[in-house]
Scaffold this motif. Structure first.
Motif, PDB file in Angstrom:
ATOM      1  N   PHE A 381      -1.464  12.062  -6.272  1.00  0.00           N
ATOM      2  CA  PHE A 381      -2.334  10.918  -6.538  1.00  0.00           C
ATOM      3  C   PHE A 381      -3.510  10.830  -5.575  1.00  0.00           C
ATOM      4  N   GLY A 382      -3.642  11.783  -4.677  1.00  0.00           N
ATOM      5  CA  GLY A 382      -4.716  11.731  -3.691  1.00  0.00           C
ATOM      6  C   GLY A 382      -5.726  12.810  -3.959  1.00  0.00           C
ATOM      7  N   ARG A 383      -6.062  13.548  -2.921  1.00  0.00           N
ATOM      8  CA  ARG A 383      -7.080  14.579  -3.016  1.00  0.00           C
ATOM      9  C   ARG A 383      -6.578  15.771  -3.819  1.00  0.00           C
ATOM     10  N   ALA A 384      -7.460  16.380  -4.539  1.00  0.00           N
ATOM     11  CA  ALA A 384      -7.099  17.581  -5.282  1.00  0.00           C
ATOM     12  C   ALA A 384      -6.878  18.740  -4.331  1.00  0.00           C
ATOM     13  N   ARG A 385      -6.199  19.777  -4.849  1.00  0.00           N
ATOM     14  CA  ARG A 385      -6.096  21.006  -4.088  1.00  0.00           C
ATOM     15  C   ARG A 385      -7.474  21.609  -3.919  1.00  0.00           C
ATOM     16  N   GLU A 406      -5.346   3.071  -7.354  1.00  0.00           N
ATOM     17  CA  GLU A 406      -3.992   2.623  -7.682  1.00  0.00           C
ATOM     18  C   GLU A 406      -3.910   2.070  -9.104  1.00  0.00           C
ATOM     19  N   SER A 407      -5.027   1.551  -9.604  1.00  0.00           N
ATOM     20  CA  SER A 407      -5.006   0.974 -10.949  1.00  0.00           C
ATOM     21  C   SER A 407      -4.808   2.030 -12.031  1.00  0.00           C
ATOM     22  N   SER A 408      -5.031   3.308 -11.686  1.00  0.00           N
ATOM     23  CA  SER A 408      -4.871   4.371 -12.675  1.00  0.00           C
ATOM     24  C   SER A 408      -3.422   4.829 -12.820  1.00  0.00           C
ATOM     25  N   LEU A 409      -2.549   4.332 -11.972  1.00  0.00           N
ATOM     26  CA  LEU A 409      -1.160   4.754 -12.007  1.00  0.00           C
ATOM     27  C   LEU A 409      -0.405   4.107 -13.156  1.00  0.00           C
ATOM     28  N   SER A 410       0.596   4.822 -13.649  1.00  0.00           N
ATOM     29  CA  SER A 410       1.494   4.250 -14.647  1.00  0.00           C
ATOM     30  C   SER A 410       2.415   3.250 -13.980  1.00  0.00           C
ATOM     31  N   GLU A 412       5.591   3.383 -13.882  1.00  0.00           N
ATOM     32  CA  GLU A 412       6.628   4.129 -13.154  1.00  0.00           C
ATOM     33  C   GLU A 412       6.086   4.638 -11.820  1.00  0.00           C
ATOM     34  N   GLU A 413       4.832   5.063 -11.801  1.00  0.00           N
ATOM     35  CA  GLU A 413       4.232   5.546 -10.555  1.00  0.00           C
ATOM     36  C   GLU A 413       4.037   4.403  -9.567  1.00  0.00           C
ATOM     37  N   LYS A 414       3.615   3.268 -10.053  1.00  0.00           N
ATOM     38  CA  LYS A 414       3.473   2.112  -9.171  1.00  0.00           C
ATOM     39  C   LYS A 414       4.816   1.719  -8.574  1.00  0.00           C
ATOM     40  N   GLN A 415       5.856   1.745  -9.386  1.00  0.00           N
ATOM     41  CA  GLN A 415       7.187   1.428  -8.881  1.00  0.00           C
ATOM     42  C   GLN A 415       7.632   2.455  -7.843  1.00  0.00           C
ATOM     43  N   SER A 416       7.235   3.700  -8.033  1.00  0.00           N
ATOM     44  CA  SER A 416       7.605   4.747  -7.077  1.00  0.00           C
ATOM     45  C   SER A 416       6.983   4.487  -5.716  1.00  0.00           C
ATOM     46  N   PHE A 417       5.735   4.014  -5.699  1.00  0.00           N
ATOM     47  CA  PHE A 417       5.118   3.670  -4.422  1.00  0.00           C
ATOM     48  C   PHE A 417       5.812   2.468  -3.788  1.00  0.00           C
ATOM     49  N   VAL A 418       6.297   1.551  -4.611  1.00  0.00           N
ATOM     50  CA  VAL A 418       7.087   0.436  -4.080  1.00  0.00           C
ATOM     51  C   VAL A 418       8.339   0.970  -3.399  1.00  0.00           C
ATOM     52  N   TYR A 419       9.018   1.913  -4.063  1.00  0.00           N
ATOM     53  CA  TYR A 419      10.209   2.536  -3.464  1.00  0.00           C
ATOM     54  C   TYR A 419       9.866   3.200  -2.127  1.00  0.00           C
ATOM     55  N   MET A 420       8.790   3.984  -2.115  1.00  0.00           N
ATOM     56  CA  MET A 420       8.468   4.734  -0.914  1.00  0.00           C
ATOM     57  C   MET A 420       8.051   3.821   0.237  1.00  0.00           C
ATOM     58  N   ARG A 421       7.313   2.779  -0.047  1.00  0.00           N
ATOM     59  CA  ARG A 421       6.908   1.849   1.017  1.00  0.00           C
ATOM     60  C   ARG A 421       8.114   1.088   1.545  1.00  0.00           C
ATOM     61  N   ASP A 422       9.097   0.910   0.701  1.00  0.00           N
ATOM     62  CA  ASP A 422      10.366   0.300   1.109  1.00  0.00           C
ATOM     63  C   ASP A 422      11.146   1.270   2.015  1.00  0.00           C
ATOM     64  N   ILE A 423      11.222   2.527   1.597  1.00  0.00           N
ATOM     65  CA  ILE A 423      11.974   3.530   2.366  1.00  0.00           C
ATOM     66  C   ILE A 423      11.395   3.732   3.760  1.00  0.00           C
ATOM     67  N   VAL A 424      10.068   3.807   3.864  1.00  0.00           N
ATOM     68  CA  VAL A 424       9.485   4.102   5.180  1.00  0.00           C
ATOM     69  C   VAL A 424       9.620   2.934   6.152  1.00  0.00           C
ATOM     70  N   CYS A 425      10.029   1.774   5.671  1.00  0.00           N
ATOM     71  CA  CYS A 425      10.352   0.677   6.600  1.00  0.00           C
ATOM     72  C   CYS A 425      11.452   1.106   7.575  1.00  0.00           C
ATOM     73  N   LEU A 426      12.271   2.053   7.141  1.00  0.00           N
ATOM     74  CA  LEU A 426      13.373   2.526   7.968  1.00  0.00           C
ATOM     75  C   LEU A 426      12.896   3.419   9.109  1.00  0.00           C
TER      76      LEU A 426
END
Length: 513
Positions: A381-385, A406-410, A412-426
Motif C-alpha cells: 500500500f506504499g511505495r512501488a518497487r 487510506e481512502s483507496s483501501l478496501s 478488509e484492508e482497513k481492518q487489517s491496518f486496525v489489526y496491525m496498529r493494535d498488535i504493535v501496541c505490544l
C-alpha cells in the motif's frame, strides 16, 4: 538482496523494507502509523511481554549469526559454502526442537567470478594517467576474451544521454554509466538494465557506478539482467570515486579502459530451501511463514544481507518454541535459497505450496539488514518497487511517489491496518510500535502475488546500502542490540498473527523476473 525477481504491478506494490527506506530519493521514509490499542493488545500482553523479555536477553541468535558469517562465510549459489550453510541450517532447526524440518531440493545457478581487473589510461596535454579501477564484476556477467578488452570509454549519466548517441559513437567501446545517487531503486535500474541497450549499439562492455551513496572506494556487486535478443557483454560495477574520475577525465580528452574478467557459468547445482515449523494447535494447515535468504554474494560474509535476516527470523521462531507458546496456526521458518541471482528458492516454495495457497495466512521476509527497527511494514500500500529498466529509446520512469491514500483501501484492508496498529501496541517497550504501509521481499514475491499478505521490518536504513553486496558486509556491521530488537518484534508479530482469530488482507499482483 538482489532486487531482481518479483517486480510487481501497481496492484501489488510489494516494497521490501530496504526499498521503503531508499527506493525513491535518498532519505525518503514511508509514513509511519502509531499504535492504537485494541482487543489484541489486551489479549496478548502477557505472552508478548514474555517474548520481549526473552528476546532482549537472548544471545544465541547473534552467536548463530557469528558462526554463519565467520565459520561458513560467503554463500554464493552453486558454491560448496552455500550447501554447507543449508545443512547447518537444517541441523540448527532440529536442535531447536522445530518440527517437520526438511531441505526442499532446489536447483540453483552456478556463476563463477574468477579473476578480474580493470585499468584506466588517460593521455592528455598534461600527461598520462594510468591507474587500476576498484571494480567488481556483476553477477551472471560473461567474461572477457582471454587477455581482456582494451577500448575507449563512452561516458554518460543516464539512459537519455546514452540513447542520444549513435551506434557509431558506441560500437566497440566501453560504456560507463554514472547516474549519481538517487536511491537504490535508480542505481539498481542502471545495474540491471544497461547491458542490453549498450549491446544493441555494439558496445564492447559496460561499467556502472555502484548503487550506493557512500564514496569509500568500495565497489558493490549485484546481479544483472541480459536482454536475450542482444549479445551478452562483460559488465562490472566500479566505485563511486572511480566513476567520478572517469567523468572528469572524459571531459578533458580520450579515456581508455583495459578490462579482464574470467566470469563464466557452470552447470546448475543442487541446493535447497531449509524449512522448519511450530505446528499449529487448532489449524495446523494454516501457515504464517517468515524467513530470509540463506545465499549471499561471493564478497564479504553476507552478514547484513541476509545472514541477519535468517538468524533473526529463526531466533524469533525458536523463542516462541522455547517459551512453550502454542499458536493456533502453524508458524513456518524458511531459509530461501538463490535470492541474489535467480530467485529459484522463492519459486520452488510457491510450487511446493500448490493449490494450498489460501492457507498461507501471512508472509514475513527480513532482507533489509538488522539496523535499528522502527516498526513493521505491512502490505502493498506504499511505495512501488523500483521501476523496471526502460526499453531503448524510452525515457526512464521516476520511482513512484510514496504517498499513501487510506481512502483507496478496501474494508478488509482497513481492518487489517486496525489489526496491525493494535498488535504493535505490544512493542512499545522496544521502540518498534509503528506500522508502515508497504512490506514484502523477493523470496515471498511469488506467493504474495497470489494474494498472501506481506510484511517486513521497517528499520532506520541508515547504512544498509553502504555495506550490502560488498567486502564490507561483515559481522561487525550488525549491532547486537538492534539485532535483538528485530528478533523481538518479529517474534511477537508472528505469534499474534498465528494465534489471533482474524486474518490480514492481501492483494494479488503479477510477479515477474
Amino acid at each position: 538482496m538482489k532486487r531482481f525477481a518479483a517486480l510487481m504491478t501497481s496492484a501489488a506494490l510489494l516494497a521490501t523494507q530496504a526499498g521503503l527506506a531508499q527506493m525513491g530519493a535518498p532519505g525518503e521514509r514511508p509514513p509511519m502509523m502509531s499504535a492504537v490499542p485494541g482487543p489484541l493488545a489486551a489479549k496478548y500482553k502477557s505472552d508478548a511481554d514474555k517474548i520481549l523479555q526473552a528476546a532482549m536477553a537472548d544471545d544465541e541468535g547473534y552467536a548463530h549469526l557469528a558462526y554463519l558469517t565467520d565459520h561458513i562465510g560467503k554463500r554464493l549459489s552453486g558454491s560448496p559454502q552455500l550447501n554447507t550453510a543449508v545443512e547447518w541450517g537444517a541441523e540448527l532447526m532440529r536442535k531447536a526442537g522445530l518440527q517437520n524440518v526438511q531441505i526442499q531440493p532446489v536447483m540453483v545457478p552456478h556463476w563463477v567470478r574468477g579473476n578480474e581487473s580493470a585499468t584506466i589510461t588517460y593521455k592528455g596535454e598534461t600527461g598520462t594517467i594510468t591507474k587500476p579501477l576498484h571494480m567488481l564484476g556483476l553477477g551472471m556477467s560473461v567474461g572477457t576474451p582471454k587477455g581482456g578488452i582494451t577500448a575507449p570509454v563512452v561516458f554518460v549519466h543516464d539512459f537519455a544521454e546514452f540513447d542520444a548517441l549513435s551506434n557509431d559513437q558506441v560500437k566497440g567501446k566501453i560504456v560507463v554509466f554514472n547516474p549519481g545517487w538517487h536511491g537504490y531503486g535508480v542505481g539498481s535500474m542502471y545495474r540491471t538494465g544497461s547491458q542490453g541497450r549498450s549491446a544493441a549499439k555494439g558496445a564492447a562492455a559496460v561499467l556502472v557506478r555502484s548503487a550506493t551513496g557512500l564514496a569509500m572506494q568500495t565497489p558493490h556487486t549485484g546481479t544483472l539482467r541480459y536482454d536475450e535478443k542482444q549479445a551478452k557483454i562483460p559488465s562490472a560495477a566500479i566505485s563511486v570515486e572511480d566513476a567520478l574520475l572517469i567523468e572528469r577525465l572524459a571531459k578533458e580528452g580520450p579515456v581508455q579502459v583495459h578490462l579482464e574478467m574470467d566470469a563464466h557459468m557452470e552447470p546448475d547445482v543442487k541446493a535447497g530451501n531449509v524449512i522448519g515449523e511450530i505446528v499449529g494447535s487448532e489449524h495446523p494447515e494454516q501457515v504464517v511463514v517468515l524467513g530470509g535468504h540463506i545465499d549471499s554474494w561471493d564478497v564479504g560474509q553476507g552478514a547484513q544481507d541476509d545472514g541477519s535476516g535468517i538468524m533473526a527470523t529463526f531466533e524469533a521462531v525458536s523463542l516462541i518454541h522455547k517459551l512453550g507458546l502454542k499458536p493456533k496456526r502453524t508458524i513456518r521458518i524458511v531459509f530461501w535459497v538463490n535470492e541474489e541471482n535467480g530467485g529459484a528458492g522463492g519459486r520452488a516454495y510457491r510450487q511446493w505450496i500448490g493449490d494450498k495457497i489460501g492457507d498461507q495466512v501471512a508472509a514475513i521476509e527480513m532482507d533489509g539488514g538488522a539496523e535499528k527497527p522502527l516498526g513493521i511494514g505491512y502490505g502493498g500500500f506504499g511505495r512501488a518497487r523500483r521501476p523496471a529498466p526502460p526499453s531503448p529509446g524510452a525515457a526512464a520512469a521516476a520511482p513512484a511517489p510514496s504517498g499513501f491514500d487510506e481512502s483507496s483501501l478496501s474494508a478488509e484492508e482497513k481492518q487489517s491496518f486496525v489489526y496491525m496498529r493494535d498488535i504493535v501496541c505490544l512493542l512499545g517497550s522496544i521502540g518498534t510500535d509503528t506500522v508502515s504501509p508497504g512490506g514484502g521481499g523477493s523470496d515471498i514475491g511469488p506467493i504474495v502475488a497470489d494474494g498472501v499478505p506481506a510484511l517486513s521490518p521497517h528499520t532506520v536504513g541508515d547504512h544498509y546500502f553502504d555495506w550490502h553486496h560488498t567486502e564490507a558486509d561483515t559481522l561487525d556491521k550488525v549491532d547486537p542490540d538492534s539485532f535483538k530488537r528485530n528478533t523481538a518484534m518479529l517474534s511477537v508479530v508472528a505469534y499474534v498473527l498465528a494465534d489471533m482469530d482474524g486474518r490480514l488482507a492481501g492483494r494479488k499482483g503479477v510477479a515477474r523476473e
